[in-house]
Enzyme design. Sequence first.
Site, PDB file in Angstrom:
ATOM      1  N   GLU A  13       7.411   0.457  16.649  1.00 18.16           N
ATOM      2  CA  GLU A  13       8.569   0.994  15.934  1.00 18.16           C
ATOM      3  C   GLU A  13       8.525   2.516  15.978  1.00 18.16           C
ATOM      4  O   GLU A  13       7.460   3.107  16.173  1.00 18.16           O
ATOM      5  CB  GLU A  13       8.603   0.460  14.497  1.00 18.16           C
ATOM      6  CG  GLU A  13       8.783  -1.054  14.479  1.00 18.16           C
ATOM      7  CD  GLU A  13       9.045  -1.659  13.105  1.00 18.16           C
ATOM      8  OE1 GLU A  13       9.284  -0.922  12.145  1.00 18.16           O
ATOM      9  OE2 GLU A  13       9.021  -2.898  13.011  1.00 18.16           O
ATOM     10  N   CYS A  64      -3.359   1.374   6.254  1.00 14.99           N
ATOM     11  CA  CYS A  64      -3.784   0.577   7.408  1.00 14.99           C
ATOM     12  C   CYS A  64      -4.435   1.455   8.475  1.00 14.99           C
ATOM     13  O   CYS A  64      -5.157   0.970   9.328  1.00 14.99           O
ATOM     14  CB  CYS A  64      -2.582  -0.148   7.991  1.00 14.99           C
ATOM     15  SG  CYS A  64      -1.236   0.981   8.378  1.00 14.99           S
ATOM     16  N   GLY A  91       9.989 -11.415  -4.753  1.00 14.23           N
ATOM     17  CA  GLY A  91       9.277 -12.687  -4.825  1.00 14.23           C
ATOM     18  C   GLY A  91       7.997 -12.648  -4.033  1.00 14.23           C
ATOM     19  O   GLY A  91       7.680 -11.647  -3.379  1.00 14.23           O
ATOM     20  N   ASN A  95       0.797  -1.232   0.000  1.00 12.48           N
ATOM     21  CA  ASN A  95       0.000   0.000   0.000  1.00 12.48           C
ATOM     22  C   ASN A  95       0.830   1.284   0.000  1.00 12.48           C
ATOM     23  O   ASN A  95       0.470   2.259  -0.636  1.00 12.48           O
ATOM     24  CB  ASN A  95      -1.029  -0.014   1.135  1.00 12.48           C
ATOM     25  CG  ASN A  95      -0.393  -0.041   2.490  1.00 12.48           C
ATOM     26  OD1 ASN A  95       0.659  -0.662   2.676  1.00 12.48           O
ATOM     27  ND2 ASN A  95      -0.991   0.625   3.448  1.00 12.48           N
ATOM     28  N   GLY A 123       9.166 -15.018   0.805  1.00  8.44           N
ATOM     29  CA  GLY A 123       8.990 -14.472   2.158  1.00  8.44           C
ATOM     30  C   GLY A 123       9.088 -15.559   3.210  1.00  8.44           C
ATOM     31  O   GLY A 123       9.777 -15.394   4.236  1.00  8.44           O
ATOM     32  N   GLY A 132       5.023 -14.320  -1.212  1.00  6.79           N
ATOM     33  CA  GLY A 132       5.064 -14.694   0.201  1.00  6.79           C
ATOM     34  C   GLY A 132       5.391 -16.158   0.424  1.00  6.79           C
ATOM     35  O   GLY A 132       6.360 -16.495   1.117  1.00  6.79           O
ATOM     36  N   PRO A 133       4.607 -17.065  -0.181  1.00  5.92           N
ATOM     37  CA  PRO A 133       4.806 -18.491   0.101  1.00  5.92           C
ATOM     38  C   PRO A 133       6.201 -19.004  -0.273  1.00  5.92           C
ATOM     39  O   PRO A 133       6.742 -19.876   0.409  1.00  5.92           O
ATOM     40  CB  PRO A 133       3.735 -19.176  -0.764  1.00  5.92           C
ATOM     41  CG  PRO A 133       2.682 -18.138  -0.955  1.00  5.92           C
ATOM     42  CD  PRO A 133       3.401 -16.816  -0.981  1.00  5.92           C
ATOM     43  N   GLU A 159       3.477  -5.532  12.328  1.00  6.44           N
ATOM     44  CA  GLU A 159       2.533  -4.419  12.159  1.00  6.44           C
ATOM     45  C   GLU A 159       1.460  -4.908  11.193  1.00  6.44           C
ATOM     46  O   GLU A 159       1.727  -5.085  10.006  1.00  6.44           O
ATOM     47  CB  GLU A 159       3.256  -3.198  11.568  1.00  6.44           C
ATOM     48  CG  GLU A 159       4.502  -2.736  12.321  1.00  6.44           C
ATOM     49  CD  GLU A 159       4.176  -2.031  13.629  1.00  6.44           C
ATOM     50  OE1 GLU A 159       2.995  -1.723  13.866  1.00  6.44           O
ATOM     51  OE2 GLU A 159       5.109  -1.820  14.434  1.00  6.44           O
TER      52      GLU A 159
HETATM   53  P1  NAD Z   1       0.249  -9.465   2.954  1.00  5.52           P
HETATM   54  O1  NAD Z   1       0.290  -9.938   4.358  1.00  5.52           O
HETATM   55  O2  NAD Z   1      -0.473 -10.280   1.964  1.00  5.52           O
HETATM   56  O3  NAD Z   1       1.720  -9.297   2.382  1.00  5.52           O
HETATM   57  C1  NAD Z   1       2.678  -8.498   3.017  1.00  5.52           C
HETATM   58  C2  NAD Z   1       4.062  -8.977   2.664  1.00  5.52           C
HETATM   59  O4  NAD Z   1       4.261 -10.266   3.230  1.00  5.52           O
HETATM   60  C3  NAD Z   1       4.315  -9.142   1.177  1.00  5.52           C
HETATM   61  O5  NAD Z   1       5.635  -8.745   0.900  1.00  5.52           O
HETATM   62  C4  NAD Z   1       4.148 -10.633   0.967  1.00  5.52           C
HETATM   63  O6  NAD Z   1       4.852 -11.147  -0.146  1.00  5.52           O
HETATM   64  C5  NAD Z   1       4.725 -11.181   2.250  1.00  5.52           C
HETATM   65  N1  NAD Z   1       4.264 -12.516   2.646  1.00  5.52           N
HETATM   66  C6  NAD Z   1       3.095 -13.127   2.350  1.00  5.52           C
HETATM   67  N2  NAD Z   1       3.052 -14.356   2.912  1.00  5.52           N
HETATM   68  C7  NAD Z   1       4.209 -14.507   3.588  1.00  5.52           C
HETATM   69  C8  NAD Z   1       4.747 -15.551   4.402  1.00  5.52           C
HETATM   70  N3  NAD Z   1       4.075 -16.680   4.617  1.00  5.52           N
HETATM   71  N4  NAD Z   1       5.953 -15.373   4.966  1.00  5.52           N
HETATM   72  C9  NAD Z   1       6.627 -14.226   4.776  1.00  5.52           C
HETATM   73  N5  NAD Z   1       6.183 -13.214   4.022  1.00  5.52           N
HETATM   74  C10 NAD Z   1       4.981 -13.344   3.436  1.00  5.52           C
HETATM   75  O7  NAD Z   1      -0.322  -7.991   3.024  1.00  5.52           O
HETATM   76  P2  NAD Z   1      -0.655  -7.039   1.804  1.00  5.52           P
HETATM   77  O8  NAD Z   1      -1.928  -7.519   1.191  1.00  5.52           O
HETATM   78  O9  NAD Z   1       0.545  -6.846   0.957  1.00  5.52           O
HETATM   79  O10 NAD Z   1      -0.897  -5.649   2.564  1.00  5.52           O
HETATM   80  C11 NAD Z   1      -2.094  -5.254   3.098  1.00  5.52           C
HETATM   81  C12 NAD Z   1      -2.118  -5.464   4.594  1.00  5.52           C
HETATM   82  O11 NAD Z   1      -1.062  -4.780   5.231  1.00  5.52           O
HETATM   83  C13 NAD Z   1      -3.377  -4.909   5.219  1.00  5.52           C
HETATM   84  O12 NAD Z   1      -3.889  -5.840   6.142  1.00  5.52           O
HETATM   85  C14 NAD Z   1      -2.890  -3.667   5.948  1.00  5.52           C
HETATM   86  O13 NAD Z   1      -3.677  -3.260   7.047  1.00  5.52           O
HETATM   87  C15 NAD Z   1      -1.548  -4.086   6.378  1.00  5.52           C
HETATM   88  N6  NAD Z   1      -0.729  -2.930   6.709  1.00  5.52           N
HETATM   89  C16 NAD Z   1      -0.400  -2.693   8.021  1.00  5.52           C
HETATM   90  C17 NAD Z   1       0.357  -1.584   8.371  1.00  5.52           C
HETATM   91  C18 NAD Z   1       0.734  -1.298   9.797  1.00  5.52           C
HETATM   92  O14 NAD Z   1       1.624  -0.489   9.992  1.00  5.52           O
HETATM   93  N7  NAD Z   1       0.128  -1.911  10.784  1.00  5.52           N
HETATM   94  C19 NAD Z   1       0.789  -0.709   7.373  1.00  5.52           C
HETATM   95  C20 NAD Z   1       0.429  -0.969   6.050  1.00  5.52           C
HETATM   96  C21 NAD Z   1      -0.314  -2.085   5.727  1.00  5.52           C
END
Ligand code: NAD
Length: 502
Positions: A483, A308, A225, A171, A231, A227-228, A270
């Site tokens: 943070e 978020c 890359g 985002n 990441g 997530g699955p 987060e």
């Molecule tokens: P997501 O959880 O799908 O992905 C986030 C990141 O995690 C991506 O880089 C993804 O590739 C990686 N990822 C996915 N599965 C993983 C795994 N099993 N292991 C390690 N990494 C993995 O989230 P999104 O759809 O990209 O983002 C939207 C979400 O982020 C919303 O829920 C939003 O609220 C949240 N968000 C939170 C904050 C905060 O500061 N709290 C800020 C911005 C966004």
Amino acid sequence: ACNTLEKASSILSSRRPLRLQNFVSGNFHTPSASSSSPDIGYIDSYEPKTGKLLARVPCTQPDGVETAIRAAQDAFPAWSKTPRSERSRYLRRVSELLQEHRELFAVWESIDQGKTLARARVEVDRAIANFAYFSTYILHEQTAARTVDGVALTYEHRSPAGVFALISPWNMPLYLLTWKIAPCLAFGCTAVAKPSEVTSISAFLLAALFQKAGLPSGVINIIFGDGPTTGAALVASALVNGVSFTGGTQTGIAIRRSTASHIYKHMSLELGGKNPTLVFADAMAEDKRERTVSLAATAAFENQGEICLCGSRIYVEKAVYSDFVLEFTEHVRKTWVVEVNVGAVVSRQHYDKIRGYLKLADQEGVKFNLGGVPPELSDHDDASGYWIIPTVLTEAPSDSALVREEIFGPVVTISPFEDENDAVRLANDSDYGLAAIVVTADGGRMRRVSERLETGLVWVNSWLVRELGTPFGGVKNSGVGREGGEYSRDVFTVVKTVHLPS
Ligand code: NAD
């Protein structure tokens, strides 16, 4: 590095898909494909505003992830011992380079994420500030020391925690990734960073800046890359000493599970939010109503609601409820729809998700004051982008998924409340606890309500104000860890107590 930046500029004008490369040990590499097909390891990334193919993002396989982690591990001993003044100079240089290339980053971020150019500029400025802030923080940092019985000395010693996995969502790609990279490097850790596969371009450009700034090889590695594959391999590696993750709650849970046996790992998660905006009747007095309506609308629709911290559940005191709904809807129509202050939502998948919620609203008989169920899209080629009109819903039942789940798009619900207690009850009736917005003219209420809200952040008569030293993070399903300033120091360092007898 110049090449990468120049190439990025020329591709910008030619509109060819950009092919990204990993940045490991100070150089760009094409990660090797895992089968005979040269394309097997790539993810297609589309431009939200047009639905056209924009970039081919490598999907780094576990062996490539391991190579990057080893690079960070090799760089750690020297970097952790590098004098702070020198680390500070590197970060300052990155911040200056980002300033020089501000427009290139903003244009690409806007194209890649779908956000407006104005919004992208704000986020690049915040990324610049992230590096500038931590470059000076480490020069003025204080450490606690106490005497015992006025004689023996006890002090806190901090050392860098090691190699970090830094993972960010789609985002606010550059801003959120730099919010992790800047403190991580400032406090003497090294890192493997992985941006979202949906919006990877600004991280690729950032790697070129790191190269240009001359950061020692392996201190920061950026890999691409999903997530699955990528990441999951990164966070689970035993060589990684900590994870700073921003993303969805379900992913946060998966990361907690996969790292559970590594007790030593520092974790900062987060996660998602479903943030309430509480509007009290006194905030709708004649001299305040315009500001109140505008604040609630900005908090709901900035960046298409893809922040978020967006206030996506508005609660309004009963006495002014119908006036608020009318004025809010008119304001959103004028300011956010006609003047087009929203961009496109990030991806086809996300468009379909938001559309699913709006279909549900329709089925549940929820009232659409503005917006409607967006059309079903055909395949990528004939799609003309992922546009959703800012949507204002009322009369959604309090147990509806529309009120309880994070939609993360330009959709807001408005519901009435009776009194202060009812407002707090409704606000806290959520699995999430990231942020809340309180709009009132009553000074006593500002504190009373703020202190009773179950969230990590409260903004009174304001929204999205950031001071980089304040703790940022959520409670409940919105995450663990804080943070910002000294809170980031807790994430990236290990603290030890040293006791010296007299
Ligand atoms: P997501 O959880 O799908 O992905 C986030 C990141 O995690 C991506 O880089 C993804 O590739 C990686 N990822 C996915 N599965 C993983 C795994 N099993 N292991 C390690 N990494 C993995 O989230 P999104 O759809 O990209 O983002 C939207 C979400 O982020 C919303 O829920 C939003 O609220 C949240 N968000 C939170 C904050 C905060 O500061 N709290 C800020 C911005 C966004």
